[in-house]
Motif scaffolding. Sequence first.
Motif, PDB file in Angstrom:
ATOM      1  N   LEU A 785      -7.363   5.957 -22.085  1.00 37.61           N
ATOM      2  CA  LEU A 785      -6.713   6.495 -20.790  1.00 37.61           C
ATOM      3  C   LEU A 785      -5.145   7.049 -21.077  1.00 37.61           C
ATOM      4  O   LEU A 785      -4.673   6.284 -21.976  1.00 37.61           O
ATOM      5  CB  LEU A 785      -6.848   5.273 -20.007  1.00 37.61           C
ATOM      6  CG  LEU A 785      -8.305   4.809 -19.465  1.00 37.61           C
ATOM      7  CD1 LEU A 785      -8.214   3.632 -18.692  1.00 37.61           C
ATOM      8  CD2 LEU A 785      -8.764   5.996 -18.478  1.00 37.61           C
ATOM      9  N   ASP A 786      -4.670   7.774 -20.306  1.00 42.33           N
ATOM     10  CA  ASP A 786      -3.152   8.383 -20.858  1.00 42.33           C
ATOM     11  C   ASP A 786      -2.014   7.136 -20.651  1.00 42.33           C
ATOM     12  O   ASP A 786      -1.482   7.361 -21.454  1.00 42.33           O
ATOM     13  CB  ASP A 786      -3.112   9.318 -19.822  1.00 42.33           C
ATOM     14  CG  ASP A 786      -3.865  10.813 -20.173  1.00 42.33           C
ATOM     15  OD1 ASP A 786      -4.159  10.811 -21.508  1.00 42.33           O
ATOM     16  OD2 ASP A 786      -4.268  11.532 -19.361  1.00 42.33           O
ATOM     17  N   ASP A 787      -2.187   6.425 -19.550  1.00 39.95           N
ATOM     18  CA  ASP A 787      -1.178   5.668 -19.197  1.00 39.95           C
ATOM     19  C   ASP A 787      -1.533   4.425 -18.245  1.00 39.95           C
ATOM     20  O   ASP A 787      -2.858   4.267 -17.978  1.00 39.95           O
ATOM     21  CB  ASP A 787       0.110   6.162 -18.498  1.00 39.95           C
ATOM     22  CG  ASP A 787      -0.276   6.862 -17.247  1.00 39.95           C
ATOM     23  OD1 ASP A 787      -1.277   6.558 -16.569  1.00 39.95           O
ATOM     24  OD2 ASP A 787       0.110   8.091 -16.791  1.00 39.95           O
ATOM     25  N   THR A 788      -0.492   3.526 -17.880  1.00 41.80           N
ATOM     26  CA  THR A 788      -0.887   2.200 -17.314  1.00 41.80           C
ATOM     27  C   THR A 788      -1.494   2.589 -16.001  1.00 41.80           C
ATOM     28  O   THR A 788      -2.325   1.732 -15.450  1.00 41.80           O
ATOM     29  CB  THR A 788       0.283   1.317 -17.298  1.00 41.80           C
ATOM     30  OG1 THR A 788       1.486   2.094 -16.626  1.00 41.80           O
ATOM     31  CG2 THR A 788       0.722   0.849 -18.571  1.00 41.80           C
ATOM     32  N   SER A 789      -0.791   3.550 -15.338  1.00 45.42           N
ATOM     33  CA  SER A 789      -1.174   3.943 -14.070  1.00 45.42           C
ATOM     34  C   SER A 789      -3.089   4.203 -14.005  1.00 45.42           C
ATOM     35  O   SER A 789      -3.629   3.866 -13.015  1.00 45.42           O
ATOM     36  CB  SER A 789      -0.706   4.870 -13.462  1.00 45.42           C
ATOM     37  OG  SER A 789      -0.700   6.085 -14.147  1.00 45.42           O
ATOM     38  N   GLU A 790      -3.393   4.898 -14.934  1.00 44.90           N
ATOM     39  CA  GLU A 790      -4.811   5.167 -15.008  1.00 44.90           C
ATOM     40  C   GLU A 790      -5.655   4.035 -15.408  1.00 44.90           C
ATOM     41  O   GLU A 790      -6.697   3.889 -15.120  1.00 44.90           O
ATOM     42  CB  GLU A 790      -5.138   6.286 -16.266  1.00 44.90           C
ATOM     43  CG  GLU A 790      -4.747   7.826 -15.883  1.00 44.90           C
ATOM     44  CD  GLU A 790      -5.426   8.780 -16.766  1.00 44.90           C
ATOM     45  OE1 GLU A 790      -6.121   8.546 -17.511  1.00 44.90           O
ATOM     46  OE2 GLU A 790      -5.179   9.959 -16.359  1.00 44.90           O
ATOM     47  N   VAL A 791      -5.017   2.977 -16.078  1.00 45.05           N
ATOM     48  CA  VAL A 791      -5.965   1.841 -16.147  1.00 45.05           C
ATOM     49  C   VAL A 791      -5.920   1.087 -14.964  1.00 45.05           C
ATOM     50  O   VAL A 791      -7.139   0.522 -14.699  1.00 45.05           O
ATOM     51  CB  VAL A 791      -4.960   0.802 -17.457  1.00 45.05           C
ATOM     52  CG1 VAL A 791      -5.557  -0.509 -17.600  1.00 45.05           C
ATOM     53  CG2 VAL A 791      -4.815   1.380 -18.708  1.00 45.05           C
ATOM     54  N   ILE A 792      -4.748   0.812 -14.340  1.00 48.42           N
ATOM     55  CA  ILE A 792      -5.016   0.291 -12.889  1.00 48.42           C
ATOM     56  C   ILE A 792      -6.130   0.874 -11.989  1.00 48.42           C
ATOM     57  O   ILE A 792      -6.927   0.319 -11.350  1.00 48.42           O
ATOM     58  CB  ILE A 792      -3.595   0.182 -12.275  1.00 48.42           C
ATOM     59  CG1 ILE A 792      -2.579  -0.782 -13.148  1.00 48.42           C
ATOM     60  CG2 ILE A 792      -3.788  -0.663 -10.718  1.00 48.42           C
ATOM     61  CD1 ILE A 792      -2.896  -1.822 -13.781  1.00 48.42           C
ATOM     62  N   LYS A 793      -6.101   2.399 -12.003  1.00 51.46           N
ATOM     63  CA  LYS A 793      -7.067   2.843 -11.190  1.00 51.46           C
ATOM     64  C   LYS A 793      -8.436   2.735 -11.580  1.00 51.46           C
ATOM     65  O   LYS A 793      -9.296   2.488 -10.662  1.00 51.46           O
ATOM     66  CB  LYS A 793      -6.535   4.407 -11.485  1.00 51.46           C
ATOM     67  CG  LYS A 793      -5.619   4.894 -10.591  1.00 51.46           C
ATOM     68  CD  LYS A 793      -5.534   6.493 -10.760  1.00 51.46           C
ATOM     69  CE  LYS A 793      -3.948   6.780  -9.817  1.00 51.46           C
ATOM     70  NZ  LYS A 793      -3.978   8.352 -10.092  1.00 51.46           N
ATOM     71  N   LEU A 794      -8.718   2.798 -13.040  1.00 50.86           N
ATOM     72  CA  LEU A 794      -9.932   2.278 -13.593  1.00 50.86           C
ATOM     73  C   LEU A 794     -10.246   0.869 -12.961  1.00 50.86           C
ATOM     74  O   LEU A 794     -11.600   0.755 -12.671  1.00 50.86           O
ATOM     75  CB  LEU A 794      -9.877   2.454 -14.994  1.00 50.86           C
ATOM     76  CG  LEU A 794     -11.530   1.908 -15.800  1.00 50.86           C
ATOM     77  CD1 LEU A 794     -12.332   2.977 -15.437  1.00 50.86           C
ATOM     78  CD2 LEU A 794     -11.113   1.596 -17.152  1.00 50.86           C
ATOM     79  N   LEU A 795      -9.402  -0.118 -13.330  1.00 47.45           N
ATOM     80  CA  LEU A 795      -9.772  -1.545 -12.675  1.00 47.45           C
ATOM     81  C   LEU A 795     -10.180  -1.506 -11.290  1.00 47.45           C
ATOM     82  O   LEU A 795     -11.047  -2.329 -10.806  1.00 47.45           O
ATOM     83  CB  LEU A 795      -8.483  -2.420 -13.373  1.00 47.45           C
ATOM     84  CG  LEU A 795      -8.390  -2.523 -14.856  1.00 47.45           C
ATOM     85  CD1 LEU A 795      -7.376  -3.348 -14.902  1.00 47.45           C
ATOM     86  CD2 LEU A 795      -9.624  -2.907 -15.272  1.00 47.45           C
ATOM     87  N   GLN A 796      -9.286  -0.682 -10.461  1.00 45.36           N
ATOM     88  CA  GLN A 796      -9.749  -0.892  -9.208  1.00 45.36           C
ATOM     89  C   GLN A 796     -11.080  -0.138  -8.776  1.00 45.36           C
ATOM     90  O   GLN A 796     -11.753  -0.502  -7.844  1.00 45.36           O
ATOM     91  CB  GLN A 796      -8.540   0.069  -8.347  1.00 45.36           C
ATOM     92  CG  GLN A 796      -7.206  -0.760  -8.187  1.00 45.36           C
ATOM     93  CD  GLN A 796      -6.079   0.300  -7.574  1.00 45.36           C
ATOM     94  OE1 GLN A 796      -6.261   1.453  -7.824  1.00 45.36           O
ATOM     95  NE2 GLN A 796      -5.207  -0.145  -7.314  1.00 45.36           N
ATOM     96  N   GLY A 797     -11.349   0.857  -9.592  1.00 42.47           N
ATOM     97  CA  GLY A 797     -12.783   1.407  -9.260  1.00 42.47           C
ATOM     98  C   GLY A 797     -13.872   0.414  -9.704  1.00 42.47           C
ATOM     99  O   GLY A 797     -14.746   0.383  -9.005  1.00 42.47           O
ATOM    100  N   LEU A 798     -13.354  -0.384 -10.666  1.00 46.19           N
ATOM    101  CA  LEU A 798     -14.725  -1.497 -11.019  1.00 46.19           C
ATOM    102  C   LEU A 798     -14.620  -2.460 -10.079  1.00 46.19           C
ATOM    103  O   LEU A 798     -15.774  -2.949  -9.472  1.00 46.19           O
ATOM    104  CB  LEU A 798     -14.265  -2.167 -12.321  1.00 46.19           C
ATOM    105  CG  LEU A 798     -14.490  -1.020 -13.605  1.00 46.19           C
ATOM    106  CD1 LEU A 798     -14.004  -1.696 -14.819  1.00 46.19           C
ATOM    107  CD2 LEU A 798     -15.655  -0.351 -13.870  1.00 46.19           C
ATOM    108  N   ALA A 799     -13.553  -2.892  -9.450  1.00 46.94           N
ATOM    109  CA  ALA A 799     -13.444  -3.867  -8.325  1.00 46.94           C
ATOM    110  C   ALA A 799     -14.057  -3.397  -7.003  1.00 46.94           C
ATOM    111  O   ALA A 799     -14.786  -4.242  -6.570  1.00 46.94           O
ATOM    112  CB  ALA A 799     -11.807  -4.302  -8.175  1.00 46.94           C
ATOM    113  N   ASN A 800     -13.868  -2.029  -6.877  1.00 44.77           N
ATOM    114  CA  ASN A 800     -14.620  -1.511  -5.585  1.00 44.77           C
ATOM    115  C   ASN A 800     -16.014  -1.604  -5.892  1.00 44.77           C
ATOM    116  O   ASN A 800     -16.802  -2.033  -4.948  1.00 44.77           O
ATOM    117  CB  ASN A 800     -14.002  -0.061  -5.385  1.00 44.77           C
ATOM    118  CG  ASN A 800     -12.663  -0.014  -4.978  1.00 44.77           C
ATOM    119  OD1 ASN A 800     -12.173  -1.092  -4.399  1.00 44.77           O
ATOM    120  ND2 ASN A 800     -12.030   1.270  -5.080  1.00 44.77           N
ATOM    121  N   ALA A 801     -16.608  -1.401  -7.096  1.00 43.73           N
ATOM    122  CA  ALA A 801     -18.151  -1.404  -7.282  1.00 43.73           C
ATOM    123  C   ALA A 801     -18.448  -2.624  -6.921  1.00 43.73           C
ATOM    124  O   ALA A 801     -19.706  -3.033  -6.715  1.00 43.73           O
ATOM    125  CB  ALA A 801     -18.314  -1.069  -8.738  1.00 43.73           C
TER     126      ALA A 801
END
Length: 820
Positions: A785-801
Motif C-alpha cells: 500500500l502506498d502510505d498510512t492513509s491507504e492502510v487506514i482506509k483498508l482497515l476501515q473497509g474490513l471493519a465495515n465488512a
Amino acid sequence: MLSQSCIECLSLISVDDFRVINRRPTPAAIKLPSSPPSSVPTQHQQQQQQPRCPPSPAAAPPSPERRVVVANHLPIRAIPDPNKLSTAPWRFELDEDSLYLQLRDGFSPETEVWYVGCLKPEIDPKHQEEISQTLAENFRCVPVFLPPDVLNNFYHGFCKHYLWPLFHYMLPIKKYHRVKLGFFLHSPFPSSEIYRTIPVREEILRALLNCDLVGFHTFDYARHFLSCCSRMLGLDYESKRGYIGLEYFGRTVSIKILPVGIHMGQLESHLNGGEIVEKVKQLRDKYKGKTLIVGVDDLDIFKGISLKFLAMGRLLEQNPDLRGRVVLVQICNPARSKGKDVREVEDEINSVANSVNRRFGKAAEGYSPIVFINGGALTTMEKAAYYAVAECCVVNCIRDGMNLVSYKYTVCRQGSPVLDGDKIEKKKKSVLIVSEFIGCSPSLSGAIRVNPWNIEAVAIAMSEAITMKDDEKTMRHEKHYKYISSHDVAYWARSFDQDLERACRDHYNKRYWGVGFGLGFRIVALGPSFRKLEIEPILTAYRKTSSSSSRLVLLDYDGTMTPQASVDKSPSDEVIAVLNRLCDDPRNVVFVVSGRGKEPLSKWFSRCPKLGISAEHGYFTSWKRESSWEACHVVTDSDWKKIAEPVMELYTETTDGSFIEHKESALVWHYQEADAHFGQSQAKELLDHLENVLANEPVVVKRGQHIVEVKPQGVSKGIVVSNLISTMQSEGKSPDFLLCIGDDRSDEDMFESIASQVENPHSPSIAEVFACTVGQKPSMAKYYLDDTSEVIKLLQGLANASSGVERPWNRGLCKEEDER
C-alpha cells in the motif's frame, strides 16, 4: 537530439516514444543501412542484409548480439571537405587512437558494436540527418547533435570547469527497460569530503546507481564511491565471493575494479612500420651522447608539467655533471577545454621551461635541458619513436584517472623486429617514474613512485633512474611488460562485458519500475508477484471466514498506522476507532506488533480493551488490556547493557540530536533528529563498535530506520507471528485469514515467518494470507500500500465488512486502481 534513423538502428525504445520525448515533428522517412561497414566479417554482412521479402520465422537468422558504447565524443574524425557542394561538406574516418573504438576488440566478431556520442565540430542542422545516415551506414555511429549553448554549458561549463576539478568528467545516464547498463568512470572518484561539496551530489550518485555495473580503475576510486553512497544515501555494500555489490531499490548494483589497458595491436603495428625506423634513427642521432627522458601529457591543470620542469631544474642544480648530458622532452597534447585556467597553465609551463633553459642551457652547443613540443602536430607513430629512444618516462600528474602513457612507453621500449634489426636478442630495459596519484600506479609495481608536489623527491627519482644498473632496468621492464601485454584493452572489454552479463542475470526474474524525473530518476526492482493490495480481493477473502473460524490481523505501528515524520506519535482517534471496530468482531484477533516499549503502547491504546499488543519486538505480549504482560522465554541477563550503554553514550555525546531509549529488554540509539549525513555515518560506526564489543554476548545488534538497537538473541517480530499462530492453533482457533502490514526492516521478519509458515507442509494451512508492506520497495511481502492513509482506509473497509456496512469508497478505490 537523435535522428529517426539512429533511433531505429539502436532499437532501444520506440520511435513514437522518442518523438514524444523530443517534442519534434516526424521526420521524413530515411533509408536504414542495408549493410554494415566493410570492416565487419563477410558472414556478418550476410546476416545484416535486408531481404527483398520477409523470410519465414523458421528461416530467420538469429539476431546478433549488440553492444552500445556511449561516450562524450564519437570515435570519429570529421574532416572539412569543401569540394562537396551539393551534400554535407564533411568526410569522416575512424579515429584509431580512440579508446572507445578499441573496446570492440574485446567482443566476438559476431557482436554488433554501436557508438553514441557527439561530433567535435558543429554541424549545420540542414546536414544533420544526412550525416546521421552516413555515420550509421558506414561506421555504426549514432551522433547526438546538441545545440551549441547546451553543449557549451554541459561540457565546457558544468563538466570541465565544475566537475573536472573534482573528478574530471561524468556523462549523463538514462535507463531503459531491459537494457544491460554498465558505466565505467575513466577518471578518479573523489573522497566524500570533496564530493559532498557538489550541490547535485545525491542526484549524480542515484543516476550512477541506475546502472547494473559501475566500474573504476582502482580500489581507491571505488572505495570513495562506496563511502559517498554510505554517507549520503545510507547504503552499505557487501562483498560476496570476490564481488562487491550495493543493494539499491531491490537491485544489486555491482562494482567493478579493473584498470583499462592499451591497444597492443595498434601500437605494435606502428613499431613494425617502415616510417618509425627512420624517425628513431633521426632522434638517436639528434640526442647522441645524451640520456633522454620523455613525458607526454595533456595541457591541463592536473598533469603537473610545471612541477616536472622544476624537478628537472633541481636535478641539474644538484648534479652539475649531468648538465649537457640529460634532456627532458615534454610532448604536450592540445587542451581538451578552453578558458582562463588553461591559458594560465600554459603560461606557467613556458615560464618555468624558459627559466630552466636559460640557467642550465648551453646555447653554443645547442643544448636545452627541456625541449617543449606541441603534441598536436605529432602522429602516434612519432610519439612512439620518442618512447622507443627514451631511457626514462616521467608521469608526474597531481591527479589523473588512469593515464596510459606508462603503458605505451613500456610497449615501445620492448621494440620490434623492424626496430631491433640485428639486435633482436638484446635485453629490453625501461624505467618509469609515476605519480602515486594516478590510476596506473598500483599496477606498475616496478615503477619509482613519487609525490609530484615534492620537487626534491622527483629530482632524486630522476637521478636514480639515470644511474640505475641495466640489469635492474631489465627486471623492472619485464615485470611491467608482462602485465601490460596480458591486460590490454581487449582483455578489459571482455572482463567488463562478462561482469555486466553476470550483474544482469536476474533481469528477467523481476519487474522494473521507473520512478522520478531527470537526475532524480531511479529504477525499482520488484518481485514478479509483488502488486498493490486491492480492496475487493481482500474483502472477498475476509467475508469467506466462517463463524467457527478465526482471523489474525497483525499491524506495525510507526510508519504503518502513523506517519514516521509525525511529531505526535500517539494514535489518532480515527486509528483507535477502526481498531475497536475490528476487535468487536469475535472472529478477529488483532495485534499491534511494535518495537516500542510496553509503557507507551499500554498508555496509547488504553482505549482499545480487546486489542492485543506485542511490545519490544515481541519480548512482551499482552492479549487484551486486562491481561498481564507475558515475557518471552529467552533466558538472558542484562549484564550486556553495562557494556553497550557506555558505548552508546559516547556516540550520543558526539552526535547532536541523538538520544538513547532504555527498554526492559533492549537499548536503542536514535538519531532521527541528528544531521542526516553525520547521523548515518555515526550509526554505521556505532554498529561496528557494538558488534565488536558484544561479540561474545547473547545479543544481536541491528540497524533500523534512524536507530541502532541491541536486543537479546531470539527476539524478533518473526517469533511473534509463530507464537501467536501456535497459541491460536492450540486453543482450536487456527486462523483461516491472516493480514500482516508493516513498513520497515523489522517487519520483514514477520513477512519471512509468514512465508515459512505457508510453505511448511507440516503446519496447518491458512486459507487466505495477505502480507503487505507500506510503500513500493523491495520486500518479502507480496503486496504493498502506498502510505498510512491507504492502510487506514483498508482497515476501515474490513471493519465495515464485519459490521455489514458497505461504503461507496470501496468501489471507488477499485476503480481508481484499475485506471492506474
